[in-house]
Scaffold this motif. Structure first.
Motif, PDB file in Angstrom:
ATOM      1  N   LEU A  18     -56.372  -9.101 -15.056  1.00 42.27           N
ATOM      2  CA  LEU A  18     -57.605  -8.523 -14.511  1.00 42.27           C
ATOM      3  C   LEU A  18     -58.438  -7.851 -15.603  1.00 42.27           C
ATOM      4  O   LEU A  18     -59.631  -8.138 -15.742  1.00 42.27           O
ATOM      5  CB  LEU A  18     -57.279  -7.526 -13.397  1.00 42.27           C
ATOM      6  N   PHE A  78     -59.302  -1.698  -5.137  1.00 44.32           N
ATOM      7  CA  PHE A  78     -60.471  -2.291  -5.785  1.00 44.32           C
ATOM      8  C   PHE A  78     -60.435  -3.822  -5.813  1.00 44.32           C
ATOM      9  O   PHE A  78     -61.440  -4.464  -6.099  1.00 44.32           O
ATOM     10  CB  PHE A  78     -60.643  -1.750  -7.210  1.00 44.32           C
ATOM     11  N   PHE A  79     -59.292  -4.441  -5.507  1.00 41.48           N
ATOM     12  CA  PHE A  79     -59.224  -5.908  -5.580  1.00 41.48           C
ATOM     13  C   PHE A  79     -58.047  -6.400  -4.747  1.00 41.48           C
ATOM     14  O   PHE A  79     -56.993  -5.769  -4.711  1.00 41.48           O
ATOM     15  CB  PHE A  79     -59.048  -6.345  -7.039  1.00 41.48           C
ATOM     16  N   GLU A 102     -55.691  -9.963  -3.704  1.00 39.09           N
ATOM     17  CA  GLU A 102     -55.340 -11.337  -4.059  1.00 39.09           C
ATOM     18  C   GLU A 102     -54.205 -11.819  -3.168  1.00 39.09           C
ATOM     19  O   GLU A 102     -53.635 -11.064  -2.380  1.00 39.09           O
ATOM     20  CB  GLU A 102     -54.910 -11.430  -5.526  1.00 39.09           C
ATOM     21  N   CYS A 144     -53.546 -14.949  -9.233  1.00 37.74           N
ATOM     22  CA  CYS A 144     -54.399 -14.895 -10.434  1.00 37.74           C
ATOM     23  C   CYS A 144     -53.638 -15.385 -11.655  1.00 37.74           C
ATOM     24  O   CYS A 144     -54.170 -16.128 -12.481  1.00 37.74           O
ATOM     25  CB  CYS A 144     -54.875 -13.466 -10.677  1.00 37.74           C
ATOM     26  N   GLN A 157     -52.886  -5.965  -2.582  1.00 36.19           N
ATOM     27  CA  GLN A 157     -54.028  -5.148  -2.987  1.00 36.19           C
ATOM     28  C   GLN A 157     -53.720  -4.493  -4.325  1.00 36.19           C
ATOM     29  O   GLN A 157     -52.587  -4.081  -4.581  1.00 36.19           O
ATOM     30  CB  GLN A 157     -54.280  -4.068  -1.929  1.00 36.19           C
ATOM     31  N   TYR A 187     -65.313  -6.570  -8.990  1.00 31.02           N
ATOM     32  CA  TYR A 187     -64.394  -7.190  -8.028  1.00 31.02           C
ATOM     33  C   TYR A 187     -64.787  -6.972  -6.562  1.00 31.02           C
ATOM     34  O   TYR A 187     -64.025  -7.297  -5.673  1.00 31.02           O
ATOM     35  CB  TYR A 187     -62.974  -6.653  -8.251  1.00 31.02           C
ATOM     36  N   ARG A 188     -66.001  -6.440  -6.327  1.00 28.46           N
ATOM     37  CA  ARG A 188     -66.358  -6.079  -4.949  1.00 28.46           C
ATOM     38  C   ARG A 188     -66.427  -7.285  -4.025  1.00 28.46           C
ATOM     39  O   ARG A 188     -66.124  -7.199  -2.840  1.00 28.46           O
ATOM     40  CB  ARG A 188     -67.694  -5.325  -4.922  1.00 28.46           C
ATOM     41  N   LYS A 211     -64.540  -9.842  -4.260  1.00 30.05           N
ATOM     42  CA  LYS A 211     -63.245 -10.500  -4.247  1.00 30.05           C
ATOM     43  C   LYS A 211     -62.223  -9.722  -3.444  1.00 30.05           C
ATOM     44  O   LYS A 211     -61.030  -9.999  -3.494  1.00 30.05           O
ATOM     45  CB  LYS A 211     -62.745 -10.673  -5.692  1.00 30.05           C
ATOM     46  N   MET A 212     -62.721  -8.686  -2.713  1.00 29.28           N
ATOM     47  CA  MET A 212     -61.819  -7.853  -1.913  1.00 29.28           C
ATOM     48  C   MET A 212     -61.307  -8.647  -0.705  1.00 29.28           C
ATOM     49  O   MET A 212     -62.010  -9.449  -0.143  1.00 29.28           O
ATOM     50  CB  MET A 212     -62.541  -6.613  -1.442  1.00 29.28           C
TER      51      MET A 212
END
Length: 301
Positions: free
Chosen positions: A105, A160-161, A163, A247, A271, A297-298, A300-301
């Protein structure tokens, strides 16, 4: 002596007038007179000679005016220097990050930030989520990035992110024949690679396995490795299969070096969180990184 009193006295000394001093300070004349009188009472001497024709300073007043100018000037310079320091985004920013944020990241966003803020040196310490929390508690880093929620006194934990974890296997005919469908039985009998106990990825993987009826002790464990990259290399080279960051697996899967299975399960949704201390204001560099990470990353939440 109070700053307001010195400020009022200095204006009177410069303007040679109580009324003009009051106008300059946006105060009433009685307020200015009261400030000067309070100084005279405290110092036990007359500072200003008042008459109908003119206003002049006494010898003591001339001494105080020099000190007042120096004191107030120093206060102004101090305020300016503090504001400059607070707004200057430079210096060393210490960040503690677990494996995926550190390896996958941060490297996406740091090149961009280095272009925008060339005065910032990013010092990144990598460890598992437990180590990151410990470094934060011990003031070993100003910001932390982890893959599991943290409940620790004195720390704020902000998502904040998000995946998806995936199941990664070697790209061999055995796994190609599955047609993208992974079963609990294959997970149970295939050689399995697992992260160390403090890892957020391991915690998430264990939750998923338990959710499909598998205990870690029932797996055919091939190795425990202490980084996502080590796990990924092990999968590529046929050491076993594993549950790891989507990722982290993306590039190797696109290159055909591994196969990726993505079961639809909320237990594989993971998260990432920002950590910082409640009691300490963020430095300008840290505040910048928080804002940039949330913005980058907003979507990609």
């Amino acid at each position: 002596m109070q700053f307001k009193q010195l400020e009022a006295f200095l204006q009177v000394a410069r303007q040679r007038s109580f009324s003009k001093a009051a106008e300059a300070l946006y105060l009433t004349q009685p307020t200015v007179s009261a400030h000067v009188a309070a100084l005279e009472d405290e110092l036990g001497t007359q500072l200003v000679v008042r008459s109908t024709r003119e206003l002049r300073l006494t010898a003591a007043g001339r001494v105080l005016s020099r000190y007042a100018a120096e004191i107030l000037g120093l206060c102004q310079r101090a305020a300016q220097d503090v504001r400059t320091a607070a707004s200057s985004i430079s210096g060393t920013l210490s960040v503690a990050a677990s494996t995926v944020p550190s390896q996958y990241l941060l490297p996406q966003i740091l090149p961009l930030l280095r272009q925008r803020y060339p005065g910032v040196f990013f010092q990144v310490r990598q460890g598992d989520s437990g180590q990151v929390v410990q470094w934060m508690v011990e003031n070993g880093a100003e910001l932390g990035l982890v893959g599991a929620p943290v409940q620790r006194a004195g720390l704020l934990c902000v998502p904040f992110f998000a995946e998806q974890l995936v199941i990664a296997t070697p790209n061999t005919p055995e796994y190609q024949a599955l047609g993208g469908q992974m079963t609990p039985e294959i997970l149970r009998r295939a050689p399995f690679l697992m992260r160390e106990p403090g890892s957020g990825t391991r915690k998430q993987a264990e939750q998923y396995l338990k959710g499909i009826g598998l205990e870690v002790k029932s797996l055919t464990m091939a190795a425990q490795l202490e980084s996502t990259e080590s796990i990924l290399q092990g999968v590529k080279n046929g050491l076993g299969i594993s549950i790891l960051s989507g990722c982290a697996a993306k590039e190797a899967a696109q290159e055909g070096k591994i196969l990726v299975f993505a079961p639809e399960s909320p237990l594989l949704e993971r998260q990432f969180y920002l950590l910082y201390r409640r009691s300490s204001p963020l430095s300008p560099a840290a505040a910048m990184l928080v804002e940039e990470l949330l913005y980058f990353y907003r979507d990609k939440m």
